[in-house]
Write an enzyme that holds these catalytic residues in place. Structure first.
Site, PDB file in Angstrom:
ATOM      1  N   HIS A  17      -5.788   2.067  -1.308  1.00 46.83           N
ATOM      2  CA  HIS A  17      -5.786   0.691  -1.961  1.00 46.83           C
ATOM      3  C   HIS A  17      -4.372   0.139  -2.132  1.00 46.83           C
ATOM      4  O   HIS A  17      -3.484   1.207  -2.255  1.00 46.83           O
ATOM      5  CB  HIS A  17      -6.431   1.094  -3.548  1.00 46.83           C
ATOM      6  CG  HIS A  17      -7.886   1.500  -3.405  1.00 46.83           C
ATOM      7  ND1 HIS A  17      -8.920   0.489  -2.904  1.00 46.83           N
ATOM      8  CD2 HIS A  17      -8.499   2.448  -3.663  1.00 46.83           C
ATOM      9  CE1 HIS A  17     -10.013   0.851  -3.085  1.00 46.83           C
ATOM     10  NE2 HIS A  17      -9.973   2.131  -3.436  1.00 46.83           N
ATOM     11  N   LYS A  41      -3.725  -4.422 -10.067  1.00 46.55           N
ATOM     12  CA  LYS A  41      -2.769  -4.424  -9.116  1.00 46.55           C
ATOM     13  C   LYS A  41      -1.485  -4.788  -9.883  1.00 46.55           C
ATOM     14  O   LYS A  41      -1.673  -5.327 -10.971  1.00 46.55           O
ATOM     15  CB  LYS A  41      -2.681  -5.212  -7.787  1.00 46.55           C
ATOM     16  CG  LYS A  41      -3.717  -4.741  -6.789  1.00 46.55           C
ATOM     17  CD  LYS A  41      -3.709  -5.257  -5.558  1.00 46.55           C
ATOM     18  CE  LYS A  41      -4.833  -5.148  -4.746  1.00 46.55           C
ATOM     19  NZ  LYS A  41      -5.737  -3.874  -5.006  1.00 46.55           N
ATOM     20  N   TYR A  89       1.028  -1.251   0.068  1.00 43.92           N
ATOM     21  CA  TYR A  89      -0.006   0.107   0.044  1.00 43.92           C
ATOM     22  C   TYR A  89       0.797   1.259  -0.096  1.00 43.92           C
ATOM     23  O   TYR A  89       1.822   1.248   0.768  1.00 43.92           O
ATOM     24  CB  TYR A  89      -0.878  -0.159   1.219  1.00 43.92           C
ATOM     25  CG  TYR A  89      -1.912  -1.016   1.481  1.00 43.92           C
ATOM     26  CD1 TYR A  89      -1.428  -2.374   1.752  1.00 43.92           C
ATOM     27  CD2 TYR A  89      -3.369  -0.785   1.227  1.00 43.92           C
ATOM     28  CE1 TYR A  89      -2.643  -3.246   1.814  1.00 43.92           C
ATOM     29  CE2 TYR A  89      -4.187  -1.845   1.062  1.00 43.92           C
ATOM     30  CZ  TYR A  89      -3.834  -3.128   1.668  1.00 43.92           C
ATOM     31  OH  TYR A  89      -4.724  -4.052   1.605  1.00 43.92           O
TER      32      TYR A  89
END
Lengths: 506, 280
Positions: free
Chosen positions: B226, B257, B218
């Site tokens: 997020h 991601k 993070y």
């Protein structure tokens, strides 16, 4: 309340023990959880973002540092008994008793994980040596890696918080695979249906054979009630279980052997030595219990030569059977009579060769010979030990054929599982029942669980096929679910039987 | 996040070798050092939900090791040392007694206040129905007849074990003792190197088992941000099947991601990002 906590924490001396006024004030505190709000993507060092973060953190810490405060009247009191690893209730149990706890020696008890969960829910106060145990004490004293350790408790708590009923799995209370097999519900159904239809006292007969029997007996004998004969003939004529089990038409053909008009020529057969003597029809008694009133209460044993080997049949007392059978005459419509007649003719006309057989040995030889003579079949392929998977002359449906030629059969999880050696690496931890069953849940008779839980972690091994088979066998009727604990996260996985779809339909 | 220097020593208690933090200030202390951990317990305010959990906080092995290296954590004594139980029991009884007395006084005041409120509001409503005399009479009757039922006593179900040092001196003692356990296993070393490097760069990390990686990374506190990356830790000489790389990259793109392949080298940790291009 939250603010009070905050001011406390800012002092150099911090205590998590609340003062009487704090306790009193806590009675009217809110039970709402602040909403987290939308997360952001990237820190931009702005003042607004910093403030939002601070607010979130403050809310977070006030939630986290909040202590449980309950009215004494709402708490169930209990004692921790370390020697037995149970918690004994000292005051009447609450609503939780419907799905948790057990009675032993007239006392209400809770398992450690149940007690700990109820402590966390603020329902239970557990004492040890006259002092109330904290939640931390509960974690450190109650959890035991042999039964329910920290990871198992994480799974337990997770499921309980979702509303599931969770019980420890006890392998000894589950029926063995053998007992389960005996209890197969469909086999019970089958027997019941058969009994109803046959109305005959010989439930051991399979229904298909009973039908075959029906046909043949009514053909040969002027019998009043065809049902009555099935059971009775079973008893006194052990020949019936030996009728070639191939098809009912074979049986009706076979019946013609007993006819007096059987052809007498034997040249075409290599008759066995006993062949001719055993077909003296005047000597073969073929009792008809239904109509004959002159018959005595006992039947002589049939001539052993009439029977295929391996059977000995003694004198049969039929008196009791005669009482049981229905001796009324069968009323057949003319249509039915015609059909019967038709059947009889077909049966008789069909197979001259079979009719010429004079005993079982000959019949079986004939069958073997026929098998060999099947046309269109290269004989040499069938002479050796290894033969083709399928005889092309035999009619078979596509589905059956596909099944026959699949050398590597598909298997299911339970197949062969009972033969595997037990390993202790894996064990089922919990039985889980769905939340909607809570209302009429009975601890004494919980019924079939929704699933059974194994607890493991990502750092451990993945169960191999043997483990999965064993667990499936142990679980029996409920699916085995693997609860994988990854620190705070719990994910649930399950292995399922899968059957490849086939687009061939019978 | 007021940082003290040196960082406060947090007390770890081991529950079957799992390092747990119990005290709220300890939780704040590790968070202020950028360590997130994982909450395991039911939230006191609303226990029957899984959305937000409460104490205890479970530390990742890497978090424990980092704290230990910074001399910021000490293992608390085991619960089996039941010394001082008699005093504690006596203390508990006295506290209960005091609690009951004080709470009954508070309850009486509470009742009086609400009576007063009710009377004055009815007074204003009906004009001159009741008088001060009436009010005083009512209050005196309340004084005479009031008894605080035992069942109404509000009691605390403590989260943390009582009787352990809350004050800094006690912690200093723990620190002097330094009863930390040996943690090192070479297989975890790769993970730890990566963890320490990423934390040193200001990232917050949590476990990423559900994403098929080692850590979720993070950019700021996970409460507000997020995760950007899924870190997969590999030694430099460790080979990885291409299919695994593809699988984790594809999974990463599905959850928006970036997958980081992280390998500690001799001087620094090397990062390689894998992204599914999405071209057809």
């Amino acid at each position: 309340m939250a603010d009070q906590n905050k001011t406390d924490t800012e002092g150099k001396f911090y205590s998590e023990i609340l003062s009487p006024s704090e306790l009193f004030a806590a009675r009217s505190r809110s039970h709402k959880i602040p909403v987290k709000g939308q997360k952001e993507f990237f820190p931009d060092n702005s003042e607004e973002q910093r403030q939002r973060l601070e607010q979130s953190l403050n809310e977070h810490w006030s939630l986290i540092s909040e202590e449980r405060v309950e009215r004494l009247g709402n708490l169930v009191k209990a004692l921790w008994i370390p020697s037995e690893q149970i918690v004994e209730l000292q005051s009447p149990a609450g609503k939780f008793w419907q799905t948790m706890g057990f009675s032993a020696n007239g006392k209400q008890c809770l398992l450690p994980e149940e007690a700990l969960y109820l402590m966390e829910c603020g329902n239970l106060q557990v004492f040890y040596k006259d002092l109330p145990l904290s939640i931390q004490d509960g974690y450190e004293r109650f959890l035991c890696s042999d039964t329910v350790g920290l990871q198992q408790y994480q799974v337990y708590g997770h499921l309980k918080r979702l509303g599931y009923v969770v019980h420890r799995f006890d392998p000894s209370s589950e029926p063995s695979s053998y007992a389960r097999k005996l209890n197969l519900p469909q086999s019970r159904d089958k027997a019941g249906r058969q009994l109803k239809r046959k109305r005959s006292p010989s439930p051991s007969l399979t229904s298909s054979r009973a039908e075959a029997q029906d046909e043949s007996t009514t053909e040969k004998m002027e019998v009043e009630d065809k049902y009555s004969h099935v059971g009775e003939e079973d008893k006194k004529l052990p020949a019936s279980p030996l009728t070639p089990p191939t098809s009912s038409s074979d049986v009706s053909r076979g019946q013609t052997w007993w006819m007096t008009d059987i052809p007498r020529d034997r040249e075409s057969h290599q008759a066995s030595t006993t062949g001719s003597s055993c077909w003296d029809f005047s000597a073969i008694s073929f009792p008809d219990l239904g109509s004959s009133s002159t018959l005595s209460g006992c039947l002589d044993p049939p001539d052993p030569l009439l029977l295929p080997g391996g059977f000995t049949v003694g004198v049969c007392d039929v008196a009791s059977w005669r009482q049981k059978i229905n001796q009324r005459e069968v009323k057949m419509s003319s249509k039915e009579q015609m059909r019967e007649e038709e059947k009889r003719r077909q049966g008789r006309d069909v197979d001259k060769e079979v009719q010429q057989c004079r005993n079982w040995a000959e019949y079986q030889k004939l069958m073997v010979r026929r098998q060999e003579q099947c046309e269109g079949r290269p004989a040499h392929l069938w002479n050796t030990e290894v033969t083709p998977l399928h005889d092309p002359t035999q009619p078979i449906s596509t589905g059956e054929l596909l099944d026959k030629i699949s050398v590597i059969k598909s298997t299911h999880l339970l197949e062969g599982a009972s033969r595997l050696k037990r390993s202790d690496e894996w064990r089922i931890c919990f039985n889980v029942y769905q939340p909607d069953t809570v209302a009429d849940f009975k601890k004494s008779n919980p019924g079939k669980p929704y699933s059974r839980m194994c607890v493991c972690s990502f750092s451990g091994p993945v169960p191999d096929l043997r483990d999965i088979k064993q667990l499936a066998l142990q679980s029996g009727n409920a699916p085995v679910v693997f609860a994988v604990v990854d620190y705070g996260d719990i994910s649930f996985y399950t292995f399922k039987d899968f059957q490849l779809p086939t687009d061939v339909f019978p | 996040m007021e940082e003290e220097d040196p960082p406060p020593v947090v007390g770890l208690s081991l529950c079957h070798s799992a390092p747990l933090l119990w005290r709220a200030p300890d939780l704040r202390a590790v968070r202020s050092q950028g360590l997130v951990g994982a909450l395991l317990g039911s939230l006191p305010r609303t226990p029957r939900q899984n959305g937000r959990l409460g104490r205890p906080l479970l530390l990742l092995p890497e978090e424990e090791r980092l704290l230990t290296e910074h001399r910021a954590a000490a293992a608390l004594p085991d619960h089996d040392q039941d010394r001082g139980w008699v005093e504690l029991r006596q203390q508990h009884e006295e506290e209960q007694q005091r609690n009951f007395e004080e709470q009954s006084v508070l309850a009486l005041e509470d009742r009086k206040a609400s009576l007063l409120r009710a009377m004055t509001s009815s007074l204003t409503q009906s004009g001159a129905g009741t008088t001060d005399e009436d009010l005083r009479g009512h209050l005196e009757a309340l004084d005479r007849n009031f008894s605080f039922p035992c069942a109404a006593l509000a009691v605390q179900l403590s989260t943390t074990r009582a009787g352990l040092g809350y004050c800094p001196e006690a912690r200093a003692l723990l620190l002097a003792d330094w009863p930390m356990r040996e943690l090192d296993a070479p297989s975890c070393d790769t993970r730890y190197q990566v963890f320490r490097d990423l934390r040193g760069r200001g990232f917050y990390l949590t476990s990423a088992g559900k994403f098929g990686g080692d850590f979720l990374v993070y950019p700021g506190d996970p409460l507000r941000f997020h995760a950007h990356f899924i870190a997969v830790c590999l030694a430099l000489d460790e080979s990885l099947p291409l299919l695994d790389v593809l699988a984790v990259a594809r999974l990463g793109s599905n959850v928006k991601k970036t997958v980081l392949l992280c390998s500690p080298g001799t001087d620094r940790v090397r990062y390689t990002s894998v992204q599914w291009s999405g071209m057809v």
